[in-house]
Design an enzyme around this catalytic site. Structure first.
Site, short mmCIF file in Angstrom:
data_model
loop_
_atom_site.label_atom_id
_atom_site.label_comp_id
_atom_site.label_asym_id
_atom_site.label_seq_id
_atom_site.Cartn_x
_atom_site.Cartn_y
_atom_site.Cartn_z
N ASP A 174 -28.94 19.62 14.80
CA ASP A 174 -28.23 18.36 14.61
C ASP A 174 -29.20 17.18 14.73
O ASP A 174 -30.05 17.15 15.64
CB ASP A 174 -27.13 18.26 15.68
CG ASP A 174 -26.26 17.03 15.51
OD1 ASP A 174 -25.57 16.94 14.50
OD2 ASP A 174 -26.30 16.16 16.40
N GLU A 227 -30.71 19.09 9.95
CA GLU A 227 -29.97 17.93 9.48
C GLU A 227 -30.99 16.80 9.47
O GLU A 227 -31.25 16.19 10.51
CB GLU A 227 -28.79 17.61 10.38
CG GLU A 227 -27.95 16.45 9.86
CD GLU A 227 -26.83 16.05 10.81
OE1 GLU A 227 -25.75 15.66 10.32
OE2 GLU A 227 -27.04 16.11 12.04
#
Length: 789
Positions: free
Chosen positions: A417, A473
């Protein structure tokens, strides 16, 4: 007024949305960094004395000699020995347990032991002070507790030292903090329910490991799929089975999810991307509005599986969560499904200086977090703090954690993330260059994007992590956007946000995107080819947990996030959605039919694109969140998989999605190891061999040679007008329709078992005999080449 540092939390800021805020009314223990140091918040149980280090002096005729008195704990049942500085964490060894924890600035430390009942009563069972001469090596505090009485107990640490937030130091002996290396964390017993007394932040403690492993892996081994062959399903573990319609015995748990894995196998999924399952506090934002941290992007401990996802809760000191997570992975592997974990190494639940002292902050704040010279927290995560990922100690911690999840928990990979934070330079609190080379007096500014980040280098070249999937990401909340440029060592893939945006634009009929859309179909070579990567380094997606669901993408032009309690300010405003002519779920029949076509068009695009397709839980049946594009805080139906809806529409969208994933796997050409060449792929327009790349073009078609199908023809018409397209002539062969999203189910996908399939194909014979095919507006088709017999 002093200049504000970029992405540094202001003197006393609130946490940034959507992570929530440290509210004045939040209930919990007052172990908050912004408060002054207090007296001890936990007291030792009177029943058991505290074992203390005592130095005895013996007089001798020749010299004086200091002798360390032998120490005991737990009423004399356990011996307290020096211990070893490695490995970090609590390690079960022959005869006892070794404890080791890193802290560079603490002046004193003690090991706190808890019986489960004492933890619930908010008191320490026994506290073992650590002798800085005997129990410290370098910056590692360590102790060995010899004896069996530790089994079933829990532990934490107290650290004393300087409390000076303006210098980045938060040592406070009144707090018992969790070991970052704890393999399970125990706190509240029931999901979403405050502890006795209404505390949302009760005392937490780590599990003391057992000297043996009882879990039966039943011969489980890595599946080892090539990434080009994956179909990824982004799944929230609790949301997957929590709805009553799941009819599982243990809804919302690891075991509950196991009971529904056959659904994913039937759907054609062979890889699950699990939203965060590390230990987090779902009551982090809890207030009178009863908001939850449902998604879990706010980690407390990175080694521990979420305890309240276990059907046994915390009754067995956290062992149940470990074993049930392992069972989930084992059973997924049995069904041919890999498991990738979504990991959040960009920040933690401790927030900014007003957040709680739970673990990292109370152990070594200036090591674990990016700090400015006056102690402010850099906020590249948008959640109040930024993990200091490229600090030598922190990157070692992250690699240790990843290795643990691969070797002990058998996961197949990780999605990172806000991974761009992992590429930023760390805080430098010493004059020493932590990057290991002379810098001629110049220091790298904290947060600077690095060309070769040490952490990414370590992960990429680690011998244990060498064969796992690594997905970035490739952006962060500080404005760093690295899609196509993430440091990769040829092993990192990326969530391709540019694919998402381009496909949304073209499918809804925006001018000027035909060429970019064709790039997406080819695996985004402009992003990945020059750097030596392949199409399967692109994780293609249209929808994910962030943003609209697939159904809402074609139903709403605007977000509707009022239920989040933030006056509709949270969530993405730039959604590139189109409601197909009418806003909201209740629309005319013609609009509803168009929406069905559009959802199928998106799914066709995903499955015929080079690269790795990923779709979000529930999109296979058209799950709606009512236009809310940021449902991080809702523990109810809006985030729950609706098994009843899936059954209602099993002959419609779900059937189509299942057949499309099957078709992709049958076509060797739709998952190439390298980018397609002009020998294999040909572009077409309304007429064969004449593609239209003009600004106004809303039509893209291609043919692809395929080893199993011979050749396939795929076309997208995103104009508001129908069109009759010319098909390439192939002597001795004819084109036969397989997919046409302009048709109602079940004729949107013609299978061999469809009773009136032959009649349906015959109805198009007058077109096909002339190498023509009629397409509705906003539709897509797939045809395959058959021998003309």
């Amino acid at each position: 007024m002093a200049q504000q540092l970029p992405c540094v939390s202001s003197p006393r800021p609130l946490l940034a949305v959507p992570a929530g805020r440290w509210r004045a009314g939040v209930r919990g223990r007052p172990n908050v960094a912004g408060l002054g140091r207090g007296r001890l918040s936990l007291h030792a149980a009177a029943a058991r004395p505290v074992a203390e280090a005592v130095q005895a002096e013996e007089d001798d005729d020749d010299d004086d000699e200091e002798v360390a008195e032998e120490r005991f704990a737990l009423g004399g049942a356990c011996r307290v020995l020096a211990g070893m500085p490695a490995p970090l964490g609590a390690t079960a060894l022959r005869g006892g347990v070794n404890f080791a924890v890193y802290s560079s600035g603490a002046s004193a430390a003690s090991l706190c032991l808890f019986a489960p009942g004492d933890l619930k009563a908010d008191r320490v069972t026994e506290e073992v002070p650590l002798d800085p001469l005997l129990n410290r090596t370098g910056n590692v505090w360590h102790v060995f507790i010899h004896g069996d009485q530790l089994h079933g107990m829990l532990y934490g640490y107290r650290f004393d030292g300087v409390f000076a937030p303006e210098r980045g130091q938060y040592y406070d002996v009144s707090n018992v903090v969790v070991d970052p290396y704890a393999k399970a964390v125990v706190s509240r017993g029931e999901y979403g329910v405050p502890a006795p007394g209404g505390s949302c932040w009760p005392q937490m403690a780590g599990m003391i490991p057992l000297p043996y492993n009882k879990f039966d892996w039943q011969g489980d081994l890595p599946l080892g799929y090539h990434q080009k062959d994956l179909v990824i399903y982004e799944m929230h573990l609790r949301g997957f089975t929590k709805h009553n319609s799941s009819k599982t015995k243990h809804p919302g748990t690891y075991i509950g999810a196991v009971s529904k894995l056959d659904h994913l196998k039937e759907l054609g999924v062979n890889c699950i991307e699990l939203m965060p399952c590390h230990e987090f506090n779902e009551l982090e934002y809890f207030s009178s509005s009863s908001k939850m941290n449902f998604w879990g992007y706010s980690t407390i401990n990175f080694f521990s599986p979420m305890a309240r996802y276990s059907s046994s809760g915390i009754r067995d000191s956290g062992c149940g969560a470990i074993n049930e997570f392992k069972a989930f992975v084992r059973e997924a592997h049995k069904r041919g499904i890999e498991v990738i974990m979504d990991v959040v190494f960009n920040h933690t639940a401790e927030g900014n200086e007003k957040g709680p002292i739970l673990s990292f902050r109370g152990i070594d704040n200036s090591t674990y977090y990016m700090l400015a010279p006056k102690g402010e927290f850099y906020n590249y995560s948008g959640c109040g703090n930024t993990f200091n990922c490229n600090h030598p100690v922190v990157r070692e911690f992250i690699v240790d954690c990843l290795r643990y999840w691969v070797t002990e928990m058998h996961v197949d990979g990780f999605r990172f993330d806000l991974a761009s934070i992992l590429t930023r330079g760390c805080s430098l609190w010493d004059p020493v260059n932590v990057y290991g080379s002379p810098m001629e007096g110049d220091m790298i500014t904290t947060g600077t994007p690095l060309v070769a980040p040490p952490l990414i280098d370590m992960i990429s070249n680690d011998p244990i992590l060498g064969n796992v999937k690594l997905i970035a990401e490739a952006w962060d909340a500080g404005g760093l956007y690295q899609v196509g440029q993430f440091p990769h060592w040829n092993v990192w893939s990326e969530w391709n946000g540019k694919y998402r945006d381009t496909v949304r634009q073209f499918i809804k009929g925006t001018d000027g995107f035909a060429g970019a859309f064709a790039e997406c179909l080819c695996g985004s070579p402009q992003l990945y080819q020059a750097g030596g990567r392949k199409p399967w380094h692109s994780i293609n997606f249209v929808c994910a947990h962030d943003g609209f669901t697939l159904a809402d993408l074609v139903t709403y032009n605007s977000k509707y996030n009022l239920s989040n309690g933030e006056d509709n300010r949270d969530g993405e405003n730039h959604n590139l959605s189109w409601n197909c002519g009418e806003e909201g779920e209740f629309a005319s029949l013609s609009v509803r039919r168009l929406r069905k076509r559009q959802m199928r068009n998106f799914f066709v695009c995903l499955m015929v694109s080079q690269g790795v397709p990923m779709f979000y839980m529930g999109d296979e049946y058209g799950h709606t969140k009512g236009g809310n594009n940021n449902t991080y805080c809702h523990d109810h139906y809006v985030n729950y998989f609706r098994w009843d809806k899936k059954e209602e529409q099993s002959s419609d969208l779900y059937r189509f999605c299942r057949l499309m994933t099957k078709f992709r796997k049958e076509c060797e050409s739709l998952g190439l190891e390298d980018f397609p060449t002009s020998e294999r792929l040909k572009w077409h327009g309304h007429q064969p061999g004449k593609p239209d790349w003009s600004e106004a073009s809303r039509f893209v078609a291609f043919t692809m040679k395929d080893e199993t199908k011979g050749e396939i023809y795929v076309a997208f018409n995103t104009s508001h007008l129908p069109v009759v397209v010319g098909l390439p002539e192939r002597s001795g062969f004819r084109w036969e329709p397989v997919v046409d999203t302009g048709k109602e189910a079940p004729y949107d996908f013609l299978t061999d078992g469809l009773p009136d399939r032959a009649v349906t194909v015959y109805q198009f014979s007058h077109f096909l005999n002339s190498n023509l095919y009629p397409m509705l507006s906003y539709s897509s088709i797939i045809l395959v080449l058959r021998p003309d017999v």
